[in-house]
Write an enzyme that holds these catalytic residues in place. Structure first.
Site, PDB file in Angstrom:
ATOM      1  N   LEU A 270       0.811  -1.214   0.000  1.00 32.98           N
ATOM      2  CA  LEU A 270       0.000   0.000   0.000  1.00 32.98           C
ATOM      3  C   LEU A 270       0.848   1.270   0.000  1.00 32.98           C
ATOM      4  O   LEU A 270       0.513   2.256  -0.640  1.00 32.98           O
ATOM      5  CB  LEU A 270      -0.937  -0.014   1.215  1.00 32.98           C
ATOM      6  CG  LEU A 270      -2.144   0.902   1.119  1.00 32.98           C
ATOM      7  CD1 LEU A 270      -3.022   0.521  -0.059  1.00 32.98           C
ATOM      8  CD2 LEU A 270      -2.932   0.840   2.406  1.00 32.98           C
ATOM      9  N   CYS A 271       1.992   1.230   0.714  1.00 35.01           N
ATOM     10  CA  CYS A 271       2.815   2.445   0.793  1.00 35.01           C
ATOM     11  C   CYS A 271       3.383   2.786  -0.586  1.00 35.01           C
ATOM     12  O   CYS A 271       3.488   3.961  -0.950  1.00 35.01           O
ATOM     13  CB  CYS A 271       3.936   2.265   1.815  1.00 35.01           C
ATOM     14  SG  CYS A 271       4.901   0.787   1.568  1.00 35.01           S
ATOM     15  N   THR A 272       3.708   1.758  -1.356  1.00 34.73           N
ATOM     16  CA  THR A 272       4.205   2.010  -2.719  1.00 34.73           C
ATOM     17  C   THR A 272       3.108   2.624  -3.568  1.00 34.73           C
ATOM     18  O   THR A 272       3.330   3.607  -4.287  1.00 34.73           O
ATOM     19  CB  THR A 272       4.662   0.681  -3.370  1.00 34.73           C
ATOM     20  OG1 THR A 272       5.629   0.074  -2.530  1.00 34.73           O
ATOM     21  CG2 THR A 272       5.246   0.914  -4.747  1.00 34.73           C
TER      22      THR A 272
END
Ligand SMILES: [Zn+2]
Length: 250
Positions: free
Chosen positions: A23-25
């Protein structure tokens, strides 16, 4: 041939694992076209709900909306290669079939029928790879039955558990394991006295729910006891031989 040759389940490890992007990417450092599409699907769609809450992967308007937003995001990050077809593939988690794929499969099937009927050439046994991404490449081989296949093997599978494992842990394992991916497994066993005993069954929840927090040992499972596991994901019950004292693996 059911029971004789490999089934689809036997061949599942030939498929690449499902891709999930962190998700952070997706949110902060997108690098791939897929990251942009996933961003729109997971963040922008729920925030803006352009056509309601749920995305219909077969609705061209929905895909078009995601495609255009993903293009915008791609241009912000200098990412190219976002297409309508890729958008649909990411949203539906599929490789979209094109007419030529279906035509190739139909032709291969028709060829096999012709060979069976006419005896003009040996029939395919039993797996075919066809690749026409760069030129044409095809070969066939015999895919072997998996001895411990969940779907078509009648042999019991060995499972090793911790000494104090509870029934709930065993059931969660069948649900969470990427190998079994069960939905709502029911577990029965044959006791040392030869009686059939239901350890857990959703339909009999009232009577069996209390077992979930008990350890398997307390429920009468011994080293080498076979438990039968039934689930909607498998036509046949799976038989597992339980052993203790090792980390939970399959
Ligand atoms: Zn199989």
């Amino acid at each position: 041939m059911p029971g004789k040759s490999a089934c689809i389940e036997c061949t599942l490890n030939l498929y690449p694992p499902q891709v999930n992007f962190p998700l952070c990417t997706i949110a902060q450092t997108p690098r791939l076209p897929e990251h942009c599409i996933e961003y729109v699907r997971m963040m922008q769609w729920p925030a803006e709900t352009p056509f309601g809450k749920d995305i219909d992967g077969d609705n061209p308007e929905h895909i078009q909306w995601i495609f255009e937003k993903a293009l915008e995001r791609g241009s912000q990050y200098g990412i190219s290669g976002i297409t309508y077809r890729l958008t649909q593939g990411v949203v539906k988690n599929i490789i979209p079939a094109v007419a030529s794929t279906n035509a190739v499969i139909a032709a291969a099937c028709a060829t096999e029928v012709f060979k069976l009927v006419s005896g003009c050439a040996p029939i395919m046994n039993n797996y075919m790879v066809f690749n026409d991404a760069d030129g044409i490449y095809a070969y066939t081989y015999e895919q072997e039955k998996k001895k411990d296949c969940m779907a078509c093997s009648l042999e019991s599978q060995i499972i090793t558990l911790r000494e104090e494992s509870t029934l709930r842990e065993l059931i969660d394992f069948f649900i969470e394991s990427p190998v079994y991916q069960m939905r709502s497994p029911g577990v029965t066993m044959v006791t040392a006295e030869g009686r059939n005993k239901t350890l857990y069954m959703k339909a009999l929840r009232e009577h069996t729910e209390a077992n979930l927090s008990k350890s398997l040992k307390d429920l009468g499972v011994r080293e080498g006891t076979e438990v039968n596991v039934t689930d909607v994901t498998s036509l046949l019950p799976c038989i597992f031989k339980i052993y203790f004292d090792s980390p939970m693996t399959s």
